[in-house]
Write an enzyme that holds these catalytic residues in place. Structure first.
Site, short mmCIF file in Angstrom:
data_model
loop_
_atom_site.label_atom_id
_atom_site.label_comp_id
_atom_site.label_asym_id
_atom_site.label_seq_id
_atom_site.Cartn_x
_atom_site.Cartn_y
_atom_site.Cartn_z
N CYS A 73 50.66 5.38 29.00
CA CYS A 73 50.56 6.85 30.77
C CYS A 73 50.43 5.79 32.37
O CYS A 73 50.94 6.16 32.98
CB CYS A 73 49.78 7.07 30.26
SG CYS A 73 47.98 6.90 30.99
N VAL A 99 55.85 19.14 27.12
CA VAL A 99 54.63 19.68 26.35
C VAL A 99 53.20 19.83 26.53
O VAL A 99 53.27 21.55 26.73
CB VAL A 99 54.18 18.83 24.88
CG1 VAL A 99 53.34 19.37 23.77
CG2 VAL A 99 55.53 18.42 23.95
N GLY A 100 53.39 19.47 27.97
CA GLY A 100 52.26 20.20 28.88
C GLY A 100 51.95 21.46 28.84
O GLY A 100 50.81 22.58 29.25
N GLU A 118 46.00 15.66 30.59
CA GLU A 118 46.55 14.59 30.97
C GLU A 118 48.08 13.87 30.33
O GLU A 118 48.34 13.95 29.48
CB GLU A 118 45.57 13.43 30.61
CG GLU A 118 44.52 14.02 30.16
CD GLU A 118 43.77 13.92 31.94
OE1 GLU A 118 44.67 13.01 32.64
OE2 GLU A 118 42.56 14.13 32.37
N GLY A 160 49.12 14.10 27.20
CA GLY A 160 50.63 13.78 26.64
C GLY A 160 52.17 14.06 27.81
O GLY A 160 52.01 14.04 28.97
N SER A 161 52.87 14.63 27.16
CA SER A 161 54.50 14.17 28.27
C SER A 161 54.42 16.01 29.07
O SER A 161 53.53 16.63 28.66
CB SER A 161 55.63 14.55 27.57
OG SER A 161 55.79 15.59 26.78
P1 NAD Z 1 53.86 14.56 23.65
O1 NAD Z 1 54.13 15.75 24.07
O2 NAD Z 1 55.60 14.03 22.57
O3 NAD Z 1 52.67 14.90 22.63
C1 NAD Z 1 51.46 14.96 22.87
C2 NAD Z 1 50.93 15.68 21.49
O4 NAD Z 1 51.81 16.49 21.23
C3 NAD Z 1 51.02 15.23 19.76
O5 NAD Z 1 50.02 15.54 19.80
C4 NAD Z 1 51.58 15.76 19.10
O6 NAD Z 1 51.45 16.37 18.39
C5 NAD Z 1 51.32 17.32 20.23
N1 NAD Z 1 52.63 17.84 20.07
C6 NAD Z 1 54.55 17.95 20.47
N2 NAD Z 1 55.73 19.02 20.85
C7 NAD Z 1 54.45 19.76 20.68
C8 NAD Z 1 55.37 21.27 21.10
N3 NAD Z 1 55.93 21.31 20.77
N4 NAD Z 1 53.76 22.23 20.86
C9 NAD Z 1 52.45 21.35 21.15
N5 NAD Z 1 52.29 20.59 20.71
C10 NAD Z 1 52.65 19.23 20.59
O7 NAD Z 1 53.39 13.02 24.02
P2 NAD Z 1 53.28 11.54 23.59
O8 NAD Z 1 55.22 11.20 23.38
O9 NAD Z 1 52.80 11.44 22.66
O10 NAD Z 1 52.95 10.49 24.87
C11 NAD Z 1 54.03 10.20 25.90
C12 NAD Z 1 53.38 10.85 26.92
O11 NAD Z 1 51.65 10.80 27.01
C13 NAD Z 1 53.56 9.82 27.89
O12 NAD Z 1 54.23 11.19 29.05
C14 NAD Z 1 52.99 9.62 28.70
O13 NAD Z 1 52.89 9.16 30.30
C15 NAD Z 1 51.77 10.87 28.01
N6 NAD Z 1 50.67 10.31 28.45
C16 NAD Z 1 49.50 10.73 29.00
C17 NAD Z 1 48.27 9.85 29.49
C18 NAD Z 1 47.66 10.58 30.18
O14 NAD Z 1 46.13 9.86 29.68
N7 NAD Z 1 47.60 10.99 31.23
C19 NAD Z 1 47.72 9.22 28.34
C20 NAD Z 1 48.88 8.58 27.37
C21 NAD Z 1 50.26 9.17 27.43
#
Ligand code: NAD
Length: 472
Positions: free
Chosen positions: A248, A196-197, A214, A192-193
């Site tokens: 991503c 949140v990471g 990731e 994810g982002s």
């Molecule tokens: P996000 O970080 O908003 O959400 C990812 C996950 O985290 C979801 O399941 C969400 O429910 C959970 N989440 C959200 N807020 C949270 C919190 N406060 N505490 C705990 N968990 C929480 O990301 P997104 O919008 O779903 O995806 C987009 C991002 O992901 C982009 O930055 C993209 O580049 C990245 N991404 C990376 C890869 C990779 O393989 N490196 C792949 C796909 C997407």
């Protein structure tokens, strides 16, 4: 489905009980887990295709290629190699410890949490699961709430295909994810982002839980291959506009020299029509933006740019055409200080800026001035330029003459570096990430050379032992 605090805690402790019982450890159980996952996909392909269409307007062809097929390939690759990976190997023992024997024994970590984003809601949840199961762990899956149909489908299927509770699903958004992160896991895989990471890593630190992160970022492209303009443009638009740019590792922006911009833009336009037809909105192969919030963000990114291809959009349908923009202004930078919003953040949608720079060297300076990207793509026929990018930049991966394809290579590690992520997975690298390689030593009691390492020191024997130890 577990949603309350008590339910979530019980789900995790249930997964721990299953792990502690030892049922997931034998090779046969791991293989059975992978076969169950394969059956879950192959017996429900139409349902997965329908869910992905509903969540993201992802056509069946794309769903097969970028979601279902990727996970099935990962399962096949893992099943082919699992026996070899699982074997314990002999470990080296230095002369100073002789006589002794050592083995390296891989063991599972325990309960692994997988948190996935919405853009490849199936692949990014189930691809890590392949490695998690192969290594003998149990898993708790948290699909993305922004891909609700895929999330609901997985939540419905998992209990049917894993009735023993080795894999469990917790659906939900921030409250559920927060509650999950309060639990103790033995590893967390988060995709994810970066924002949140950071939250995930902080929560994991409370339990000293290792993480694989990731993340995303702006993946740059360099183009100077005039001789293969149309081929390069075709590969570029495919990589960029697949899943409406919500990938991503999608090319985020293209750098080329000013004299090449007009020809490149024309070639990109031809390639878009070639791939998706003249009536893009009618194409079953072109996706939609996941929700209104993302749609509004993307449309506002177009402000202050010169839209040279596409730009048309429809909020009701969350449709944004494949769009190419150019930028004016002579101070080029990428990152928080960039002059144009479109260069300040990861675009994550179907907008491709073509940016003029003086040379490949200047492009390298632009890349190096900000976060290390997840991927870097180079389209050139010059071996020197390829080397230049490989050696003078750092990124999760480099791909020459194509985009995205490294994700499908099960034998290669997939992951970021620096701000684009931590740790890698896929194939053998998933095995490494979700196993602990435990050294097991045995020192025979007979012929007790250890006495030379014990006081009183100073005798000839202990001096000799010290010498031998130093040699390693
Ligand atoms: P996000 O970080 O908003 O959400 C990812 C996950 O985290 C979801 O399941 C969400 O429910 C959970 N989440 C959200 N807020 C949270 C919190 N406060 N505490 C705990 N968990 C929480 O990301 P997104 O919008 O779903 O995806 C987009 C991002 O992901 C982009 O930055 C993209 O580049 C990245 N991404 C990376 C890869 C990779 O393989 N490196 C792949 C796909 C997407």
């Amino acid at each position: 489905m577990p949603t309350t605090t008590a339910d979530i805690a019980a789900t995790v402790s249930g997964a721990r009980e299953v792990f502690d019982s030892g049922v997931t450890r034998p090779l046969a159980a791991r293989t059975a887990g992978l076969r169950a996952l394969r059956a879950m996909l192959t017996e429900n392909e139409a349902a997965f295709e329908a869910a992905l269409w509903s969540d993201l307007h992802k056509g069946a062809g794309e769903a097969q290629l970028t979601e279902i097929g990727v996970v099935l390939a990962e399962i096949s690759h893992t099943l082919r190699h699992l026996r070899r990976w699982s074997r314990s190997r002999r470990g080296p023992v230095p002369l100073g410890l002789w006589p002794a024997r050592a083995r390296l024994v891989p063991e599972p970590l325990g309960v692994v949490l997988v948190i996935a984003p919405w853009n490849y809601p199936m692949q990014l949840l189930l691809d890590p699961l392949v490695g998690v199961l192969a290594a003998g762990n149990t898993a708790v899956l948290k699909p993305s709430e922004l891909a609700p149909e895929t999330s609901a489908l997985i939540a419905r299927l998992v209990p049917a295909y894993f009735p023993d509770g080795t894999v469990r699903v917790v659906e939900g958004a921030v409250p559920e994810a927060t509650e999950l992160l309060a639990q103790r896991f033995d590893h967390i895989v988060f995709t994810g982002s970066g924002t949140v990471g950071r939250i995930v890593m902080r929560a994991a630190a409370e339990h000293l839980t290792p993480v694989t992160l990731e993340l995303g970022g702006k993946s740059p492209v360099w183009f100077d291959d005039d001789a293969h303009l149309d081929q390069a443009a075709r590969r570029l638009v495919w990589a960029k506009f697949t899943n409406a740019g919500q990938t991503c590792v999608a090319p985020d922006y293209v750098m080329t020299t000013p004299d090449r911009v007009p020809a490149l833009v024309e070639a990109l336009g031809r390639a878009i029509t070639d791939l998706w037809g003249a009536d893009l909105r009618a194409s079953e192969d072109y996706g939609r933006i996941v929700d209104e919030r993302q749609f509004d963000r993307l449309v506002s990114l177009l402000d202050g740019t010169n839209v040279v291809i596409g730009g048309d959009h429809d909020r009701a349908e969350r449709y944004l055409a494949p769009t190419v923009v150019t930028l004016s202004g002579d101070r080029l930078s990428v990152g928080p200080d960039a002059a144009h919003p479109v260069l300040r953040e990861e675009i994550f949608g179907p907008v491709l800026p073509v940016v003029a720079v003086d040379s490949a060297e200047q492009a390298i300076d632009v890349v190096n001035a900000w976060d290390k990207p997840l991927a870097l793509y180079v389209f050139t026929s010059s071996a020197r330029t390829r080397r230049l990018f490989e050696q003078r930049t750092s990124s999760g991966a480099v791909v020459h003459d194509a985009g995205l394809i490294h994700v499908a290579a099960s034998g290669l590690p997939f992951g970021g570096v620096g701000a684009s992520g931590m740790g890698a997975y896929h194939g053998r690298y998933s095995w490494n990430a979700f196993s602990h390689l435990k050294p097991v030593l045995r020192k025979p009691l007979a012929f007790d050379t250890l006495r030379l390492a014990q006081p009183p020191f100073g005798g000839l024997g202990s001096r000799l032992a010290q010498r031998v130890m130093r040699r390693g």
